[in-house]
Write a protein that holds these residues in place. Structure first.
Motif, PDB file in Angstrom:
ATOM      1  N   ASP A  47       0.816  -1.210   0.000  1.00 33.06           N
ATOM      2  CA  ASP A  47       0.000   0.000   0.000  1.00 33.06           C
ATOM      3  C   ASP A  47       0.859   1.274   0.000  1.00 33.06           C
ATOM      4  OD1 ASP A  47      -0.847   0.179   3.575  1.00 33.06           O
ATOM      5  OD2 ASP A  47       0.930  -0.609   2.565  1.00 33.06           O
ATOM      6  N   LYS A  48       2.012   1.232   0.623  1.00 33.88           N
ATOM      7  CA  LYS A  48       2.820   2.442   0.760  1.00 33.88           C
ATOM      8  C   LYS A  48       3.989   2.442  -0.221  1.00 33.88           C
ATOM      9  CE  LYS A  48       1.546   2.722   5.586  1.00 33.88           C
ATOM     10  NZ  LYS A  48       0.655   1.543   5.467  1.00 33.88           N
ATOM     11  N   MET A  49       4.202   3.584  -0.858  1.00 32.44           N
ATOM     12  CA  MET A  49       5.320   3.730  -1.781  1.00 32.44           C
ATOM     13  C   MET A  49       6.008   5.069  -1.532  1.00 32.44           C
ATOM     14  SD  MET A  49       3.966   1.960  -5.317  1.00 32.44           S
ATOM     15  CE  MET A  49       5.655   1.756  -5.959  1.00 32.44           C
ATOM     16  N   TYR A  50       7.307   5.095  -1.815  1.00 30.77           N
ATOM     17  CA  TYR A  50       8.146   6.246  -1.463  1.00 30.77           C
ATOM     18  C   TYR A  50       9.126   6.540  -2.585  1.00 30.77           C
ATOM     19  CZ  TYR A  50       6.710   4.672   3.233  1.00 30.77           C
ATOM     20  OH  TYR A  50       5.987   4.262   4.336  1.00 30.77           O
ATOM     21  N   TRP A  51       9.482   7.804  -2.722  1.00 32.24           N
ATOM     22  CA  TRP A  51      10.607   8.217  -3.562  1.00 32.24           C
ATOM     23  C   TRP A  51      11.624   8.925  -2.679  1.00 32.24           C
ATOM     24  CZ3 TRP A  51      12.181   6.997  -8.251  1.00 32.24           C
ATOM     25  CH2 TRP A  51      11.272   6.540  -9.196  1.00 32.24           C
ATOM     26  N   TYR A  52      12.877   8.473  -2.802  1.00 30.97           N
ATOM     27  CA  TYR A  52      13.984   9.092  -2.087  1.00 30.97           C
ATOM     28  C   TYR A  52      14.995   9.646  -3.093  1.00 30.97           C
ATOM     29  CZ  TYR A  52      12.573   6.605   2.184  1.00 30.97           C
ATOM     30  OH  TYR A  52      11.888   6.135   3.282  1.00 30.97           O
ATOM     31  N   GLN A  53      15.684  10.705  -2.684  1.00 32.32           N
ATOM     32  CA  GLN A  53      16.819  11.214  -3.429  1.00 32.32           C
ATOM     33  C   GLN A  53      18.083  10.883  -2.641  1.00 32.32           C
ATOM     34  OE1 GLN A  53      16.276  15.205  -4.829  1.00 32.32           O
ATOM     35  NE2 GLN A  53      18.444  15.515  -5.244  1.00 32.32           N
ATOM     36  N   GLN A  54      19.078  10.351  -3.342  1.00 37.32           N
ATOM     37  CA  GLN A  54      20.305   9.935  -2.671  1.00 37.32           C
ATOM     38  C   GLN A  54      21.515  10.507  -3.385  1.00 37.32           C
ATOM     39  OE1 GLN A  54      21.437   5.767  -2.927  1.00 37.32           O
ATOM     40  NE2 GLN A  54      22.447   5.852  -0.942  1.00 37.32           N
ATOM     41  N   ASP A  55      22.308  11.286  -2.658  1.00 38.54           N
ATOM     42  CA  ASP A  55      23.568  11.801  -3.172  1.00 38.54           C
ATOM     43  C   ASP A  55      24.715  11.145  -2.422  1.00 38.54           C
ATOM     44  OD1 ASP A  55      21.790  14.806  -3.391  1.00 38.54           O
ATOM     45  OD2 ASP A  55      22.586  13.711  -5.114  1.00 38.54           O
ATOM     46  N   PRO A  56      25.891  11.007  -3.045  1.00 38.57           N
ATOM     47  CA  PRO A  56      27.017  10.309  -2.420  1.00 38.57           C
ATOM     48  C   PRO A  56      27.362  10.885  -1.046  1.00 38.57           C
ATOM     49  CG  PRO A  56      27.485  10.752  -4.724  1.00 38.57           C
ATOM     50  CD  PRO A  56      26.221  11.495  -4.390  1.00 38.57           C
ATOM     51  N   GLY A  57      27.527   9.991  -0.070  1.00 38.77           N
ATOM     52  CA  GLY A  57      27.920  10.404   1.268  1.00 38.77           C
ATOM     53  C   GLY A  57      26.838  11.084   2.070  1.00 38.77           C
ATOM     54  N   MET A  58      25.619  11.043   1.564  1.00 32.00           N
ATOM     55  CA  MET A  58      24.512  11.725   2.249  1.00 32.00           C
ATOM     56  C   MET A  58      23.424  10.726   2.600  1.00 32.00           C
ATOM     57  SD  MET A  58      25.448  14.924   2.210  1.00 32.00           S
ATOM     58  CE  MET A  58      23.966  15.893   2.455  1.00 32.00           C
ATOM     59  N   GLU A  59      22.602  11.129   3.574  1.00 31.65           N
ATOM     60  CA  GLU A  59      21.471  10.282   3.914  1.00 31.65           C
ATOM     61  C   GLU A  59      20.417  10.323   2.812  1.00 31.65           C
ATOM     62  OE1 GLU A  59      22.540  13.035   5.398  1.00 31.65           O
ATOM     63  OE2 GLU A  59      20.949  14.023   6.537  1.00 31.65           O
ATOM     64  N   LEU A  60      19.531   9.355   2.821  1.00 31.49           N
ATOM     65  CA  LEU A  60      18.409   9.347   1.891  1.00 31.49           C
ATOM     66  C   LEU A  60      17.429  10.445   2.311  1.00 31.49           C
ATOM     67  CD1 LEU A  60      19.595   6.414   1.614  1.00 31.49           C
ATOM     68  CD2 LEU A  60      17.286   5.716   0.979  1.00 31.49           C
ATOM     69  N   HIS A  61      16.968  11.190   1.329  1.00 29.25           N
ATOM     70  CA  HIS A  61      15.993  12.236   1.612  1.00 29.25           C
ATOM     71  C   HIS A  61      14.662  11.870   0.975  1.00 29.25           C
ATOM     72  CE1 HIS A  61      18.600  15.117   3.582  1.00 29.25           C
ATOM     73  NE2 HIS A  61      19.514  14.885   2.663  1.00 29.25           N
ATOM     74  N   LEU A  62      13.614  11.894   1.761  1.00 24.82           N
ATOM     75  CA  LEU A  62      12.280  11.567   1.269  1.00 24.82           C
ATOM     76  C   LEU A  62      11.720  12.748   0.486  1.00 24.82           C
ATOM     77  CD1 LEU A  62       9.898   9.531   1.361  1.00 24.82           C
ATOM     78  CD2 LEU A  62       9.097  10.761   3.388  1.00 24.82           C
ATOM     79  N   ILE A  63      11.351  12.519  -0.780  1.00 23.90           N
ATOM     80  CA  ILE A  63      10.799  13.602  -1.575  1.00 23.90           C
ATOM     81  C   ILE A  63       9.299  13.446  -1.824  1.00 23.90           C
ATOM     82  CG2 ILE A  63      12.904  14.427  -2.673  1.00 23.90           C
ATOM     83  CD1 ILE A  63      12.394  12.617  -5.018  1.00 23.90           C
ATOM     84  N   HIS A  64       8.811  12.219  -1.921  1.00 22.10           N
ATOM     85  CA  HIS A  64       7.361  11.997  -2.051  1.00 22.10           C
ATOM     86  C   HIS A  64       7.000  10.660  -1.419  1.00 22.10           C
ATOM     87  CE1 HIS A  64       6.645  15.279  -4.901  1.00 22.10           C
ATOM     88  NE2 HIS A  64       7.736  14.915  -5.542  1.00 22.10           N
ATOM     89  N   TYR A  65       5.753  10.550  -0.979  1.00 20.70           N
ATOM     90  CA  TYR A  65       5.275   9.262  -0.519  1.00 20.70           C
ATOM     91  C   TYR A  65       3.784   9.146  -0.770  1.00 20.70           C
ATOM     92  CZ  TYR A  65       4.046  11.824   3.809  1.00 20.70           C
ATOM     93  OH  TYR A  65       3.546  12.715   4.726  1.00 20.70           O
ATOM     94  N   SER A  66       3.334   7.898  -0.700  1.00 17.01           N
ATOM     95  CA  SER A  66       1.923   7.609  -0.938  1.00 17.01           C
ATOM     96  C   SER A  66       1.500   6.489  -0.012  1.00 17.01           C
ATOM     97  CB  SER A  66       1.698   7.196  -2.391  1.00 17.01           C
ATOM     98  OG  SER A  66       0.418   6.618  -2.551  1.00 17.01           O
TER      99      SER A  66
END
Lengths: 113, 111
Positions: free
Chosen positions: B30-49
């Motif tokens: 039921d749940k889906m997510y988009w993350y942005q990931q740059d080298p050496g950085m944590e995952l950042h949540l940009i959208h979710y459903s």
């Protein structure tokens, strides 16, 4: 606000040696705690998780982690690393039952032959 | 074995182009997510459903949009790509509070 700190950007370990990766979190209550591994060019895979109960949890690939409430830590350990363990490891916490994880910046594990 | 797929895996595109990153899962999550990931950085949540017709913005400000018309599909669209959008984008899904399953990622380069 919740936060997760992985103090080590990268760690180098000899093959066969033991490993401990550190993770500290900031949160008022006990969150759900996770460790994920990411191999180069791949997505993330769950190694283990802690929700409640026994504070020492076993995961896949011979990894374990111990939740220490007094230290707000959830460190990942493995008694003997293999070259295939070279990857990036991410600690994450989930709080407030909002179904969103807060991530650490990751620790890159390098294995020396 | 995770059944969540992202396409394209790699994309190089010019500034100003419209792009859509596809994400599909066959697990009925039921749940889906988009993350942005740059080298050496944590995952950042940009959208979710949290389900069909439910979409929310995450913590990281993003100029992208998403839709969730079907349970299995959660595409991310950039109307006008810029070099600052160069990054890796990770899609993930889960059922309830269970394990989060990730796709292999889409690496975007905007020239």
């Amino acid at each position: 606000a919740q936060s997760v700190t992985q103090p080590d950007i990268h760690i180098t370990v000899s093959e066969g040696a033991s490993l401990e990766l550190r993770c500290n979190y900031s949160y008022g209550a006990t969150p759900y705690l996770f460790w994920y591994v990411q191999s180069p060019g791949q997505g993330l895979q769950l190694l283990l998780k802690y929700f409640s109960g026994d504070t020492l949890v076993q995961g896949i690939k011979g990894f374990e982690a111990e939740f220490k409430r007094s230290q707000s830590s959830f460190n990942l350990r493995k008694p003997s690393v293999h070259w295939s363990d070279a990857a990036e490891y991410f600690c994450a916490v989930e709080a407030d039952s909002n179904y969103q994880l807060i991530w650490g910046a990751g620790t890159k594990l390098i294995i020396k032959p | 074995e995770a059944d969540i797929y992202q396409t394209p895996r790699y994309l190089v595109i010019g500034t100003g182009k419209k792009i859509t990153l596809e994400c599909s899962q066959t697990m009925g999550h039921d749940k889906m997510y988009w993350y942005q990931q740059d080298p050496g950085m944590e995952l950042h949540l940009i959208h979710y459903s949290y389900g069909v017709n439910s979409t929310e913005k995450g913590d990281l400000s993003s100029e992208s949009t998403v839709s969730r018309i079907r349970t299995e599909h959660f595409p991310l669209t950039l109307e006008s790509a810029r070099p600052s959008h160069t990054s890796q984008y990770l899609c993930a899904s889960r059922w309830g509070a269970g394990e989060l399953f990730f796709g292999e990622g889409s690496r975007l380069t905007v020239l």
